[in-house]
Design an enzyme around this catalytic site. Structure first.
Site, PDB file in Angstrom:
ATOM      1  N   GLU A 330       0.497  -1.076  -0.306  1.00  9.20           N
ATOM      2  CA  GLU A 330       0.605  -0.145   0.038  1.00  9.20           C
ATOM      3  C   GLU A 330       0.661   1.407  -0.214  1.00  9.20           C
ATOM      4  OE1 GLU A 330      -2.826  -0.021   2.954  1.00  9.20           O
ATOM      5  OE2 GLU A 330      -3.123   2.798   3.461  1.00  9.20           O
ATOM      6  N   GLU A 335      -2.308  11.752   3.526  1.00 13.35           N
ATOM      7  CA  GLU A 335      -3.385  10.948   4.291  1.00 13.35           C
ATOM      8  C   GLU A 335      -3.393  12.238   5.224  1.00 13.35           C
ATOM      9  OE1 GLU A 335      -4.780   6.826   4.533  1.00 13.35           O
ATOM     10  OE2 GLU A 335      -2.678   6.932   4.830  1.00 13.35           O
TER      11      GLU A 335
END
Length: 533
Positions: A330, A335
């Site tokens: 990932e 974020e």
């Protein structure tokens, strides 16, 4: 292209950066050497004049059992790693000068000498060494794996508080003996030879109105954990136009406070999670976005391995799912943290050694990231992965398994849970707005070796003028760098081609072997070696 922008920055800073070097022959700029729990002699007659080091004097490093033995020096002006990102030294360790069974290594640590305990925020690179031979070791704080003792510290290239260098042989916290000789300590800038990603291979500009382009995007709506999503999130993802649509030149992913039932579960929030129907290996991803600002929203711009075994993802539905998370890998390009004061750049993976992650951040202001456009970017090559916000490097790591496979892009806004935090009372709605998503890879011109366009370079060896000839298909402008074999930039100039020929005066070079790297404005590049007499 960032490449040429960076070349300009390198040139500018090299003119201003302090010179930090010592050859222990009396011409060095370092005057603050200190032996910490370690014997040190700055003027030792070189006991092993051979191989790559024929100099007369060297530094003697003699650890006679000091638990944290090292040698170190301070500088008056803090290091600017954006200008000079690397350190090098020559080292010789005789096997008969060792006791115990410590790993043969040398580490270089950067510290802040204004702190009472200067080591508490240090960044360190450790390199293996071979006994009984002179070798040159380079510590590259842009491209090498580094260790931040304080895991909350940002990456070294963002730091401006380093003013101490610590050199340590064979580790610490032991009482074994080490004798070593050190020479030619230097702070310099390492050449970066990453691919130039200049060919737009896939994009969405979101110029339409209404529903999103279902030839490019898939709405992932199936709950992945039976009754929920990961991390205790509290939303349903839907394929409704209420939660994702195009308008006024951008994509809107809207999180709403509403009671909604699906798949036998009732939740108090809805949103959207999009999977790209495009997968790729290596390249540059650019996403221009505004983020939601209300507490409890958790926006993300990220990638997952195409082979993820996760029911409901586009690529798993297409039959590619073979590997569970985190083995699939990932990459989180963007974020925010829970108080929305930082943007995180993170990798998650497992390549057989257990769950691993690498995360770093850059400070932000919530009102800025929600009201203004910012560009979030991943540069991903076979050698390295780097994540930027507005061209500022946030985090990087080498490209290791499983990040050498195809990945796809995800865009979503989650609600609450362990990553989103507490949701504000009476939440109505908030959104992430995406101006564009673009994926660049190397063009055919960049991929092919420029040597196909090189007719010749001569003479080799060269005394004064080195000539390079091209065919008529080659760009008539660009840059070239002359680099020594340790990676130091010796010269960096604009390339001027007349009648398909360019020339370079080597008179200022010392005798030895060098590399010349040519990069044309159309992205093609080539590197070749030449010898200066």
């Amino acid at each position: 292209m960032r490449y040429f922008y960076l070349l300009f920055i390198v040139i500018t800073f090299q003119l201003q950066a302090q010179v930090v070097q010592d050859d222990f022959e009396g011409s060095g700029t370092i005057s603050s050497w200190f032996g910490d729990n370690c014997g040190m002699n700055l003027n030792l007659v070189n006991p092993v004049q051979q191989g790559i080091n024929l100099s007369d004097t060297v530094l003697e490093y003699h650890d006679t059992g000091g638990q944290y033995a090292n040698v170190q020096f301070d500088v008056n002006t803090n290091f600017d790693l954006s200008a000079n990102n690397s350190f090098s030294l020559k080292i010789f360790i005789p096997s008969n000068g060792l006791t115990g069974n410590q790993t043969n290594q040398v580490s270089l640590k950067l510290q802040n000498n204004t702190l009472t305990d200067a080591w508490t925020t240090q960044s360190e690179i450790i390199k293996p060494v071979t006994l009984n031979t002179w070798q040159e070791v380079t510590f590259d704080f842009e491209n090498d794996m580094f260790i931040n003792l304080d895991p909350t510290s940002v990456i070294p290239l963002q730091r401006t508080d380093f003013n101490r260098v610590v050199i340590q042989v064979n580790g610490e916290d032991n009482t074994d003996h080490v004798l070593a000789y050190i020479d030619d300590v230097l702070n310099f800038n390492t050449v970066s030879d990453n691919p130039v990603y200049d060919n737009l291979v896939w994009s969405d500009e979101f110029d339409g109105v209404g529903v999103i382009d279902d030839t490019k995007w898939f709405h992932q709506t199936q709950l992945i954990a039976g009754d929920s999503w990961a991390n205790g999130e509290q939303q349903h993802y839907t394929n409704r136009i209420d939660n994702s649509f195009m308008d006024n030149g951008s994509l809107k992913i809207v999180a709403k406070g509403e009671v909604y039932s699906d798949q036998g579960q009732t939740k108090n929030y809805t949103s959207a999670r999009l999977n790209s129907k495009f997968s790729f290996q290596y390249g540059r991803v650019e996403v221009r976005a505004k983020l939601p600002s209300i507490a409890g929203t958790w926006p993300a711009i990220w990638l997952l391995g195409k082979n993820i075994e996760e029911d409901g993802t586009y690529w798993d539905n297409e039959g590619f799912g073979t590997t569970f998370w985190p083995w699939c890998g990932e990459i989180d390009i963007m974020e925010p943290n829970i108080p929305k004061t930082e943007i995180l750049a993170t990798w998650h993976w497992n390549n057989g050694s257990g769950y691993q992650y690498n995360s770093s951040s850059i400070p932000t202001v919530n009102s800025d990231t929600s009201q203004n456009w910012h560009i979030y970017e991943l540069e991903w090559s076979p050698d390295s992965m780097k994540i930027y916000m507005d061209n500022i490097l946030i985090n990087q790591m080498p490209t290791i398994n499983p990040f050498n496979e195809e990945f796809f892009i995800l865009l979503n806004v989650a609600m609450g849970g362990s990553l989103g935090g507490d949701i504000v009372n009476n939440f109505d709605e908030d959104m992430m707005e995406i101006d564009y998503v673009r994926v660049y890879q190397q063009s055919q011109l960049s991929i092919k070796d420029l040597n196909a366009n090189l007719v010749s370079f001569y003479p080799n060896p060269v005394e004064t003028w080195l000539y390079v000839e091209f065919n008529s298909d080659t760009s008539d402008s660009g840059k070239f760098q002359v680099v020594d074999l340790s990676g130091r930039i010796i010269s960096e100039q604009t390339m001027l081609v007349t009648n398909n020929k360019m020339s370079y005066n080597t008179a200022a070079l010392d005798s030895g072997m060098y590399l010349m790297r040519i990069v044309t404005t159309d992205g093609a590049s080539s590197t070749f070696k030449f010898i200066k007499k």
